[in-house]
Design a protein around this motif. Structure first.
Motif, short mmCIF file in Angstrom:
data_model
loop_
_atom_site.label_atom_id
_atom_site.label_comp_id
_atom_site.label_asym_id
_atom_site.label_seq_id
_atom_site.Cartn_x
_atom_site.Cartn_y
_atom_site.Cartn_z
N ASN A 6 -24.18 -29.49 3.27
CA ASN A 6 -23.78 -28.18 2.78
C ASN A 6 -23.19 -27.38 3.94
N VAL A 7 -22.03 -26.75 3.71
CA VAL A 7 -21.33 -25.99 4.75
C VAL A 7 -21.07 -24.58 4.24
N LYS A 8 -21.44 -23.59 5.06
CA LYS A 8 -21.14 -22.18 4.76
C LYS A 8 -20.29 -21.63 5.91
N HIS A 9 -19.17 -20.99 5.56
CA HIS A 9 -18.25 -20.48 6.58
C HIS A 9 -17.77 -19.09 6.18
N GLU A 10 -17.93 -18.13 7.12
CA GLU A 10 -17.41 -16.78 6.91
C GLU A 10 -15.94 -16.79 7.33
N LEU A 11 -15.05 -16.79 6.34
CA LEU A 11 -13.63 -16.92 6.62
C LEU A 11 -13.07 -15.65 7.26
N ASN A 12 -13.41 -14.52 6.70
CA ASN A 12 -13.02 -13.23 7.27
C ASN A 12 -13.95 -12.17 6.73
N LYS A 13 -13.64 -10.93 6.92
CA LYS A 13 -14.57 -9.86 6.56
C LYS A 13 -14.86 -9.80 5.07
N ASN A 14 -13.99 -10.41 4.25
CA ASN A 14 -14.16 -10.31 2.81
C ASN A 14 -14.44 -11.63 2.11
N ILE A 15 -14.29 -12.74 2.83
CA ILE A 15 -14.32 -14.04 2.15
C ILE A 15 -15.33 -14.97 2.82
N GLN A 16 -16.19 -15.56 2.00
CA GLN A 16 -17.10 -16.60 2.44
C GLN A 16 -16.79 -17.88 1.66
N LEU A 17 -16.70 -18.99 2.38
CA LEU A 17 -16.47 -20.29 1.74
C LEU A 17 -17.74 -21.13 1.83
N VAL A 18 -18.07 -21.77 0.73
CA VAL A 18 -19.24 -22.64 0.68
C VAL A 18 -18.80 -23.95 0.04
N GLY A 19 -19.25 -25.07 0.59
CA GLY A 19 -18.91 -26.36 0.01
C GLY A 19 -19.95 -27.39 0.36
#
Length: 942
Positions: free
Chosen positions: A468-481
């Motif tokens: 499981n990967v969680k990444h804060e893309l920018n101030k408004n977007i979080q990506l999870v996969g």
């Protein structure tokens, strides 16, 4: 092209690499009562996974929060939850100063209450097959709290979803059974105090552990450093499925050496529960360890198990209940040597181990990898008999409803005197008038069992790998996969458990010779047909003689392998939050039999054809944050699901035949939308939802004894379409400082809107008993739970830390599970044409009365219950905590509350006499809710 497009979408969602700045928030938390700073207060940024706990000085700091406005929520046992609005600035820390928590005088600790939607009584219904609510526990949502606790005694199912529509995760590992889709609740039975820390995603809401299911998703967190440091001792007393419970839990917290440990053990026991003959002996053990290697890496291990042995209860017909004088009559037990012995003992023990690696790659990216393994056994004993009378005391021929007993005035008294299993009579039948078997060589092999106890086993071995990967893309977007590999094998077989005084039993199929009368068989063909293990018979020239502990009858492995992946994007802005999620799954399933059946020599041994399914799901939602109190949401989703193993293989005990062979191997499709509104203020909480769900191409299966075929058959309804729509409302309004009004409303219309195709496969025939016959159930209501549920109550709390609450509950729109045979064209024609046999019966009257009686749906009566709870807590020097609470359900002792049941599948259609067309000869079997029952819980924590 569809598959390629979906995989490209998945890759695109997981491959964003843009960077941006975030901010942080910090503050302190203290008690309003004495001003002391509070440790272990949970502080979470709502709508994100950012969560921390205050330290010994009451301080907290949360980093990596996307810039913009957010809500933070503070929770601590014994205190009222607090929600605050924060404005996070890029690259800066926002201080909220000192926040003050008010004492919760009504519920000082949900941890101290035994509040679960999954009761042991539901688990008792079927080990590993529990059809229960997907929401595990109460939450701060007023409707979820009612659905999980207050409505659970009525077997309420939120939105009409079964547990196969709700996802359960344990430390991020999926815990839904691969064979039937339902949750593995019994794996952690009795471990209440270490399974309360949960992430609950309501309905379509996004979850960070996978794509999830549309009925909501619960992740039970057992990471060792999340438990409160200290020791807790619990003793409970009840009159439900068990009488006594003890639990001891100890947590070290994070120690200076970088280790955190939590352990728990429990025992639940009773010589007899609420229902007679239901003994209970269960244990639980749990160990969670975490080693913090450095600031970036941690390793966690969880090991748990819940061995249990329980006496089962069973449904019966109302005629039997009435004669015995109790709606809780249990036909499964009888006296033997002065003790109660239950024929249906449920045994289970499947240990689970979960190993996890937590890696904080940087301030924006977290990677978690997991490996889980479970290997254990579960089974249920049952009586079996060969060349002997049916020993069940409530067998229909023993009751007055059997036509042959119509003129016997003593039949009811005879049944009442013989209403339990007669173990002595079965032993006598085995030992007397049962000559020894002496073979051609003169060897005496002893007595062959006419009655025996068999143990129907399903022993599971499963391995799961997950990343499981969680990444804060920018101030408004979080990506999870993430990606998941799940390999499941269930060894399904029957053991000879107790030969009841005899020496052996032949390994033969007692139904195999009951073939179609039109078939003409030679003696050798008859001998071949009955062999459960034909290869053994061919080698040795006779059927296998089995001893206790030997495998009897079927012996196969059910295999299900699944590879899945998901990607999710979460967007958070000042006024709006959005999310979008995509899930992909590849499933393979097959059967691998260890024996060759004489009936199906060419279609029963070895591996069957592997069946493959590719499935996908998409969902998205938006939340409008009008202000800090009002929230509006809309969600929509569509997914396809592979049919389950138990639905695909039509007669897995005997052969490889599957739905694919019948041209009915179709994926299930689910489309759903919901709209929601919530309001939260210190004095008033409101949650309201409206939903619509369309199910297409579902499959329903059941097994039963078929009179005309004189054998056990499997009934499969394919092409089942349903529509579920309704509203949910929950509220909590503070009338006075010490008095609150609480309530919840669920109003649904869940109905069938197709004519499923009925296929019936007999265990002793290759030709189907019914083959793709339409079932006329369009507009029938879904069965087994109330579609409308209401509760309203008052809760009063005192400044002296005692509280009392009362709830009035009302349930309606409940229906019995239907018999599809009674809704086929053949049934319509048979009952319509019964007038042809008798000239003295009014044709129209007979048609109207019998046909409607046979084909209309069986609706249950509306019901009312009253619940009460009261408790007291003490806190001594902020070190010692004592809590006592008592909950009494069904205070008015309503013992006529039918929670469900099923129409019997046996039906008499071959007589020219009107009386024998009356379905009252095989009335429905019913389940009743407990009458007045209680649960007393006492705990001491330090």
């Amino acid at each position: 092209m569809k598959k390629v497009f979906l995989f490209l979408m998945l890759g695109a969602l997981m491959s964003f690499t843009l960077q941006a700045q975030t901010g942080s928030v910090s503050g302190k938390v203290k008690s309003a009562k004495d001003g002391q700073f509070l440790e272990r207060v949970q502080v979470q940024v709502l709508g994100t996974s950012n969560m921390v706990y205050t330290d010994a000085d009451g301080q907290f700091s949360i980093v990596d929060i996307p810039a913009g406005k957010h809500l933070i929520e503070l929770n601590q046992e014994g205190f009222i939850s607090l929600t605050e609005t924060i404005d996070v600035v890029e690259g800066k820390n926002t201080s909220v100063g000192t926040l003050v928590l008010e004492i919760n005088k009504f519920l000082p600790s949900l941890d101290e209450l035994d509040v679960m939607s999954i009761t042991d009584d539901v688990i008792d219904a079927d080990l590993g097959d529990m059809a229960v609510s997907g929401i595990l526990s109460s939450s701060k949502d007023p409707f979820n709290s009612a659905a999980a606790y207050t409505f659970s005694s009525a077997r309420f199912r939120r939105r009409g979803y079964g547990s196969e529509e709700s996802g359960v995760f344990f430390n991020g590992i999926p815990m839904n059974n691969m064979e039937n889709g339902r949750a593995y609740w019994f794996l952690w039975g009795g471990l209440n105090d270490v399974t309360r820390n949960q992430e609950v995603s309501d309905g379509l809401a996004p979850t960070n552990n996978g794509f999830g299911l549309f009925g909501g998703n619960t992740n039970i967190i057992s990471r060792a450093d999340t438990y409160r440091k200290g020791t807790k001792i619990v003793y409970s007393r009840s009159n439900r499925s068990y009488r006594n419970r003890t639990m001891i839990t100890h947590s070290t917290g994070m120690m200076e050496n970088g280790w955190a440990l939590t352990g728990s053990v429990s025992k639940r026991w009773s010589e007899e529960g609420y229902i007679k003959g239901t003994s209970y002996d269960a244990y639980g053990y749990f160990l969670s360890a975490l080693k913090k290697i450095n600031e970036k890496h941690s390793i966690g291990l969880t090991v748990m198990g819940a061995p249990s042995t329980r006496g089962g209860s069973g449904a019966s017909v109302q005629a039997a209940y009435d004669i015995v004088g109790s709606n809780y009559y249990n036909p499964n037990w009888g006296w033997q040597d002065g003790k109660k012995r239950n024929a249906k003992m449920q045994k289970s023990h499947t240990p689970v181990a979960i190993l996890k690696h937590y890696w904080e790659l940087n301030s924006k990216t977290k990677i978690t990898t997991s490996l889980a393994y479970m290997n254990g056994e579960s089974g249920r004993t049952a009586l079996n008999w060969i060349d002997a009378a049916d020993p069940r005391p409530d067998y229909y021929r023993n009751l007055a409803i059997y036509p042959a007993n119509a003129n016997n005035p003593e039949i009811s008294n005879h049944f009442k005197a013989n209403s339990q299993l007669n173990w002595d009579k079965m032993y006598e039948k085995n030992l007397y008038n049962n000559p020894d078997y002496i073979d051609a060589d003169g060897t005496n092999h002893g007595k062959h069992a006419r009655y025996m106890i068999e143990d129907r086993r399903r022993d599971v071995e499963q391995i799961i790998a997950d990343v499981n990967v969680k990444h804060e893309l920018n101030k408004n977007i979080q990506l999870v996969g993430g990606a998941n590999y799940n390999s499941y094998k269930a060894h399904t077989y029957t053991l000879v458990d107790d030969l009841m005084g005899t020496d052996f039993i032949w390994n033969i199929d007692k139904f195999a010779t009951r073939q179609d009368p039109a078939m003409i068989l030679s003696n050798q063909e008859r001998v071949d047909r009955v062999q459960n293990d034909y290869d053994y018979f061919e080698e040795h020239g006779e059927a296998q003689k089995l001893k206790e502990g030997d495998v009897y009858g079927h012996d196969y492995d059910a295999h299900v392998d699944k590879i899945s992946g998901f990607a999710q994007a979460n967007f958070s802005y000042d006024k709006f939050d959005y999310y979008a999620s995509l899930g992909l799954t590849q499933t393979a399933m097959w059967r691998d039999s260890k024996v060759r059946k004489g009936l199906f020599k060419d279609n029963s041994y070895g591996e069957s054809e592997k069946l493959y399914y590719f499935n996908y799901g998409v969902k998205a939602g938006v939340t409008y944050k009008k202000d800090g109190k009002n929230y509006f949401s809309a969600n929509a989703g569509y997914m396809t699901k592979a049919p389950t193993f138990r639905n695909v293989f039509l007669s897995p005990r005997t052969r490889h035949t599957s739905l694919k062979d019948k041209g009915q191997n179709t994926d299930e499709k689910i489309m759903t939308v919901d709209l929601g509104y919530s309001y939260r203020s210190p004095n008033f909480k409101l949650k309201a939802n409206a939903y619509y769900t369309k199910f297409q191409d579902q499959i329903k299966t059941m097994g039963f004894y078929h009179d005309e075929s004189r054998t056990f058959v499997n009934s499969i309804q394919s092409g089942v379409d349903k529509t579920h729509m309704g509203i949910e409302i929950g509220f909590d309004y503070k009338l006075l400082d010490e008095l609150s009004l609480i309530g919840a409303i669920a109003v649904g219309e869940h109905k069938y809107d197709s004519r499923p195709l009925l296929t019936m496969i007999a265990d002793n025939e290759d030709q189907p008993v019914q083959d793709a016959v339409p079932v006329y159930v369009t507009d029938f209501k879904e069965t087994g739970y109330p579609q409308q549920a209401y509760t309203v109550g008052l809760k009063y709390s005192s400044d002296n830390y005692w509280w009392v609450g009362v709830n009035a509950n009302y349930y309606r729109e409940m229906y019995l599970s239907y018999n599809p045979l009674r809704r086929t064209k053949a049934a319509f024609d048979r009952y319509k044409d019964v007038t042809d046999y008798s000239d003295d019966i009014e044709s129209s009257d007979l048609f109207t009365g019998l046909l409607n009686k046979v084909t209309s749906q069986s609706k249950l009566d509306d019901q009312f219950t009253l619940d009460l709870n009261i408790g007291k807590s003490w806190r001594i020097d902020y070190k010692y905590y004592i809590n006592i609470n008592l909950s009494v359900s069904n205070v008015l002792n309503n013992t006529d509350f039918i929670t469900g049941g099923y129409e019997q599948s046996r039906i008499k259609t071959d007589s020219k006499y009107e009386s024998e067309y009356d379905i009252s000869q095989f009335p429905p079997k019913l389940y009743y809710a407990y009458g007045r029952n209680f649960f007393l819980n006492m705990s001491f924590r330090f």
